[in-house]
Scaffold this motif. Structure first.
Motif, PDB file in Angstrom:
ATOM      1  N   ARG A 185       0.955  -1.401  -0.029  1.00  0.00           N
ATOM      2  CA  ARG A 185      -0.021   0.100  -0.148  1.00  0.00           C
ATOM      3  C   ARG A 185       0.845   1.207  -0.061  1.00  0.00           C
ATOM      4  N   GLU A 186       1.746   1.305   0.804  1.00  0.00           N
ATOM      5  CA  GLU A 186       2.793   2.288   0.631  1.00  0.00           C
ATOM      6  C   GLU A 186       3.521   2.544  -0.624  1.00  0.00           C
ATOM      7  N   LEU A 187       4.061   1.464  -1.045  1.00  0.00           N
ATOM      8  CA  LEU A 187       4.662   1.510  -2.434  1.00  0.00           C
ATOM      9  C   LEU A 187       3.777   2.059  -3.544  1.00  0.00           C
ATOM     10  N   LEU A 188       2.334   1.522  -3.474  1.00  0.00           N
ATOM     11  CA  LEU A 188       1.393   2.058  -4.422  1.00  0.00           C
ATOM     12  C   LEU A 188       0.941   3.424  -4.316  1.00  0.00           C
ATOM     13  N   GLY A 189       0.923   3.830  -3.152  1.00  0.00           N
ATOM     14  CA  GLY A 189       0.821   5.454  -2.427  1.00  0.00           C
ATOM     15  C   GLY A 189       1.838   6.313  -3.051  1.00  0.00           C
ATOM     16  N   ARG A 190       3.094   5.939  -3.069  1.00  0.00           N
ATOM     17  CA  ARG A 190       4.279   6.451  -3.726  1.00  0.00           C
ATOM     18  C   ARG A 190       4.035   6.908  -5.060  1.00  0.00           C
ATOM     19  N   SER A 191       3.804   5.546  -5.752  1.00  0.00           N
ATOM     20  CA  SER A 191       4.009   5.534  -7.174  1.00  0.00           C
ATOM     21  C   SER A 191       2.799   6.408  -7.741  1.00  0.00           C
TER      22      SER A 191
END
Length: 125
Positions: free
Chosen positions: A116-122
């Motif tokens: 979720r964090e990685l998707l939020g960043r991208s």
């Protein structure tokens, strides 16, 4: 019991990961012979060339002409290779949504939070 068994047979992905790991240790472009030396004597030179050529086709390594041969460099690290394999599996399936949903529901809480964090960043780029 027969004790004359040869070296254990490795899976293709395992050999690719080993070759990529050795390339990652290099300080620059290296020959297939250099890779073979670091992998040990039980791996034939032609096998190393085959693995490097497969990695080249996958876009994971690059090569440049060095005399009559080539010098090889990683274009990606171990994580990049794993991600490439994951995309290949996903691309081979007709129902991408079902595959992704199954993958995500199988994640543990820490991995789900990280995803979720990685998707939020991208998504913010």
């Amino acid at each position: 019991m027969d004790d004359r068994q040869g070296p254990r047979r490795r899976r293709q992905g395992e050999l690719e990961a080993l070759v990529l790991s050795v390339l990652g240790e290099a300080e620059g472009p290296v020959s297939a012979g250099w890779v073979q030396e670091r992998l040990g004597d039980d791996l034939a030179y032609t096998t190393v060339i085959t693995i490097l050529t497969r990695l080249l086709a996958k876009g994971v390594v690059t090569r440049e002409r060095a005399g009559r041969s080539f010098a090889w460099t990683p274009a990606s690290d171990q994580a990049g290779l794993a991600a490439h394999r994951m995309r290949r599996v996903l691309d081979a399936e007709s129902d991408r949504e079902a595959v992704l949903a199954s993958f995500v529901t199988g994640l543990g809480p820490d991995d789900e939070r990280l995803l979720r964090e990685l998707l939020g960043r991208s998504g913010g780029e």
